[in-house]
Design a protein around this motif. Structure first.
Motif, PDB file in Angstrom:
ATOM      1  N   LEU A 116      39.540 -29.353  11.947  1.00 24.66           N
ATOM      2  CA  LEU A 116      38.370 -28.476  12.031  1.00 24.66           C
ATOM      3  C   LEU A 116      37.380 -28.802  10.923  1.00 24.66           C
ATOM      4  N   SER A 117      37.890 -28.922   9.701  1.00 27.43           N
ATOM      5  CA  SER A 117      37.017 -29.167   8.565  1.00 27.43           C
ATOM      6  C   SER A 117      36.290 -30.497   8.701  1.00 27.43           C
ATOM      7  N   PHE A 118      37.064 -31.550   9.018  1.00 29.59           N
ATOM      8  CA  PHE A 118      36.449 -32.877   9.035  1.00 29.59           C
ATOM      9  C   PHE A 118      35.548 -33.072  10.244  1.00 29.59           C
ATOM     10  N   PHE A 119      36.102 -32.842  11.419  1.00 26.42           N
ATOM     11  CA  PHE A 119      35.372 -33.221  12.635  1.00 26.42           C
ATOM     12  C   PHE A 119      34.269 -32.222  12.988  1.00 26.42           C
ATOM     13  N   TYR A 120      34.517 -30.934  12.803  1.00 22.93           N
ATOM     14  CA  TYR A 120      33.539 -29.945  13.247  1.00 22.93           C
ATOM     15  C   TYR A 120      32.539 -29.588  12.156  1.00 22.93           C
ATOM     16  N   LEU A 121      33.066 -29.357  10.944  1.00 24.82           N
ATOM     17  CA  LEU A 121      32.212 -28.775   9.915  1.00 24.82           C
ATOM     18  C   LEU A 121      31.494 -29.824   9.077  1.00 24.82           C
ATOM     19  N   LEU A 157      33.133 -40.467  21.087  1.00 28.11           N
ATOM     20  CA  LEU A 157      34.575 -40.678  20.922  1.00 28.11           C
ATOM     21  C   LEU A 157      35.085 -39.881  19.735  1.00 28.11           C
ATOM     22  N   LEU A 158      34.323 -39.871  18.651  1.00 26.81           N
ATOM     23  CA  LEU A 158      34.778 -39.131  17.468  1.00 26.81           C
ATOM     24  C   LEU A 158      34.801 -37.636  17.755  1.00 26.81           C
ATOM     25  N   ALA A 159      33.815 -37.153  18.508  1.00 29.39           N
ATOM     26  CA  ALA A 159      33.795 -35.724  18.841  1.00 29.39           C
ATOM     27  C   ALA A 159      35.013 -35.364  19.696  1.00 29.39           C
ATOM     28  N   TYR A 200      37.546 -35.181  -1.060  1.00 32.41           N
ATOM     29  CA  TYR A 200      38.393 -34.248  -0.312  1.00 32.41           C
ATOM     30  C   TYR A 200      38.428 -34.652   1.150  1.00 32.41           C
ATOM     31  N   HIS A 201      37.294 -35.158   1.681  1.00 35.42           N
ATOM     32  CA  HIS A 201      37.250 -35.563   3.102  1.00 35.42           C
ATOM     33  C   HIS A 201      38.260 -36.678   3.361  1.00 35.42           C
ATOM     34  N   ALA A 210      31.654 -33.541   9.706  1.00 33.57           N
ATOM     35  CA  ALA A 210      31.210 -34.759  10.400  1.00 33.57           C
ATOM     36  C   ALA A 210      29.710 -34.761  10.719  1.00 33.57           C
ATOM     37  N   PRO A 211      29.115 -33.621  11.074  1.00 33.88           N
ATOM     38  CA  PRO A 211      27.674 -33.664  11.315  1.00 33.88           C
ATOM     39  C   PRO A 211      26.879 -34.215  10.128  1.00 33.88           C
TER      40      PRO A 211
END
Lengths: 150, 470
Positions: B107-112, B139-141, B326-327, B114-115
């Motif tokens: 959730l943290s990386f991809f949703y919050l 693909l990443l989404a 952290y990412h 990654a943008p």
């Protein structure tokens, strides 16, 4: 595939009616082409099963109307998935399915007007009385969709 | 005339917060404050409840990391019972805990985050979200959606539901793992490992794009704290609570849970409902420390699984004081957890029906410590002779990072924000440093009846004309 998503907070009285109905349907509808989710809230991951469905039926408590009465209406993809992950709504999930997977199914919201949202796991009498009718309504929606695809 | 810039709300985090930047007369940032504006009160309203209710009560602190609270709470209750839970129960709890870490990190990386990482810190806010990511990097989404699904499905298989699962109870878990569930969980892992590995490959290649952020995103020396195994590997459930300095020198090791809080003090600042923990021997605020993925990987010598250890070798080459990483650490931890879950599923006794120890309360206080996705989580309970809670103190992972978050936003704001020529991208970077910590603010605030309060009367031009403090 027909996807039924019942959602709400089962600790807040009538807010849990969506989950209650989904749980009832899990016992009544055993067709393998019907997938039923009973969830605390809508989350972005739901876009994946939504993308695989031909019809999605959302079931939730509503605020509009006379307590115990229910309404059903079509939902179309709209908006975005928001800056806050815990504000996902049906229209944005449909839009997300279209964006990520190139497809967005037909979707219906079945909304049961709530009477109270007190702390507790029991539905109010008036909402509980409406449940059998709501179940039959959803079963008719499922039958109609199955017939269309037969 | 001195001005303030208010960022309200801070977006793409869990919970509610705002940031105030104080400018001097020349428009440069002079000070910054991170305000957590929620009051939850869990520590107070659980008083009088039977202690065995605590795991399910505490799970409801949060919808993102309920399993973390289940673990720490159940461990505190195990202490109250004075039981050592069966080994199979410990392994099963570990599996659920790590599934939680997978879905939360995803959730943290991809949703919050990654943008920002994919579309740029200065990109149009209207598309700087998961939709924008879906358009530019589909693909990443999809990988993000799938990774979060995997973690949540494992939790659901074990605990019956994805959010606020049951199953973890005082003394162990409520039912054994069946062979069918074992197979269902195992079937999810290869997909997850593949996603983690290709995401890491992409991310390592993209680090060049973030040089300025890496140099300025809370890039300062602090202590680090986490649980570790006796042989200094990653540990999310049990082990030794270790505190090291910025160079890795061990300052404190504690393997007694009821002494875990001995070295932790908590300060209260008037501008936030989030307390500020610090390492007591160094005082406040010099005792600043960080927890979570970066801290964990900075402390351990190895992760303990082959693919994650290979990644850790490369991770050692970056500037590990920078909170930007952290990412990176989060992605390595996802890979580790998926590997470790696979190993635990193959333990000879994982299907045993000995999964719970039963006892009456035998101690009047218990401390449960575990590693949540965001860092070290501590639940401390005291009970009366009837087993009713008389006192509860929660030190939440995000709270441990409060001092570092405040110092981080000041560093970023001083570097990027020019009050006389303000851009949205500047302010997004101030938010983005908070996102590196992946704060869970709904979890982190619980004190009631002892909050500091500051009320300011501010004119439209920003002049503070009156102030009240408690």
């Amino acid at each position: 595939m027909i996807l039924i998503i019942g959602y709400g907070n089962t600790l807040r009285g009538d807010d849990g009616v969506g989950c209650y109905i989904a749980d009832c349907l899990s016992e009544r509808l055993t067709n393998p082409d019907v997938e039923i989710l009973s969830r605390h809230q809508l989350t972005p991951e739901m876009v994946e099963p939504i993308s695989r469905a031909d019809l999605v039926i959302f079931v939730d408590a509503g605020l509009e109307g006379i307590p115990g009465e229910y309404d059903n209406y079509r939902i179309v993809p709209a908006g975005d998935m928001s800056s806050f992950t815990h504000q996902t709504n049906p229209a944005s999930l449909l839009a997300g399915s279209k964006e990520l997977y190139g497809t967005s199914p037909d979707a219906v919201m079945v909304s049961v007007c709530a009477n109270r949202f007190d702390y507790g796991e029991v539905l109010s009498t008036v909402v509980a009385s409406a449940v059998p009718q709501v179940l039959r309504k959803i079963e008719r929606l499922v039958e109609a969709e199955m017939t269309n695809h037969a | 005339m001195a001005q303030q810039i208010l960022i309200d709300p801070v977006t793409r985090i869990e919970g509610h917060a705002k940031i105030t930047l104080y400018l001097d007369d020349s428009g440069s940032v002079e000070n910054a404050e991170f305000h957590v504006t929620q009051v939850r009160g869990f520590e107070k309203f659980v008083e009088g409840r039977p202690f065995h209710e605590m795991p399910s009560l505490m799970a409801r602190i949060c919808g993102i990391c309920p399993v973390s609270h289940l673990m720490a709470s159940a461990k505190a209750c195990d202490e109250l019972l004075a039981v050592s839970i069966p080994p199979t129960a410990k392994s099963l709890r570990r599996i659920m805990n790590m599934a939680q870490i997978v879905q939360s990190h995803a959730l943290s990386f991809f949703y919050l985050s990654a943008p920002d990482l994919l579309l740029g810190m200065d990109s149009d806010p209207a598309v700087r979200n998961i939709f924008g990511v879906a358009q530019s990097h589909p693909l990443l989404a999809k990988d993000g959606v799938r990774m979060r699904q995997i973690g949540q499905q494992i939790i659901e298989i074990l605990g019956g539901k994805r959010i606020h699962p049951g199953w973890v109870v005082a003394g162990g878990v409520s039912e054994r793992l069946t062979a069918e569930k074992q197979d269902r969980i195992a079937a999810l892992l290869p997909d997850g490992r593949a996603i983690a590995q290709r995401t890491l490959e992409w991310y390592k290649g993209a680090l060049e794009n973030y040089k300025e952020e890496i140099a300025t995103f809370a890039n300062f020396p602090t202590l680090f704290m986490s649980l570790v195994t006796p042989d200094n590997k990653l540990e999310f459930y049990d082990g030794i609570l270790r505190i090291v300095d910025s160079k890795g020198t061990v300052l404190s090791d504690c393997d007694q849970p009821d002494h875990h809080l001995d070295n932790i003090g908590e300060a209260v600042e008037p501008f936030s409902y989030l307390k500020s923990p610090y390492y007591k021997p160094l005082g406040y605020p010099d005792g600043i420390y960080r927890v979570g993925p970066l801290a964990r990987l900075n402390i351990v010598e190895q992760c303990g699984t082959p693919l994650a250890d290979a990644e850790l070798t490369q991770f050692r080459k970056v500037d590990r004081q920078s909170s930007f990483h952290y990412h990176y650490a989060r992605l390595i931890e996802i890979l580790y957890c998926l590997e470790q879950i696979g190993q635990l599923l193959e333990e000879p006794d994982i299907l045993s029906d000995r999964v719970r120890a039963y006892a009456a309360p035998n101690q009047s206080q218990g401390v449960g410590t575990s590693e949540a996705p965001r860092g070290t989580l501590m639940h401390h309970y005291q009970i009366d002779r009837n087993g009713l809670i008389t006192h509860a103190n929660l030190i939440i992972a995000t709270g441990h990072n409060n001092l570092a978050m405040n110092r981080g936003i000041l560093q970023v704001a001083k570097h990027f924000v020019k009050g006389n020529d303000l851009s949205e991208g500047m302010l997004n970077r101030v938010e983005a440093v908070i996102r590196t910590y992946d704060p869970c603010l709904s979890c982190s605030t619980h004190a009631i009846g002892k909050m500091a309060l500051q009320i300011q009367l501010v004119e439209p031009d920003g002049t503070v004309v009156n102030e009240l403090r408690r």
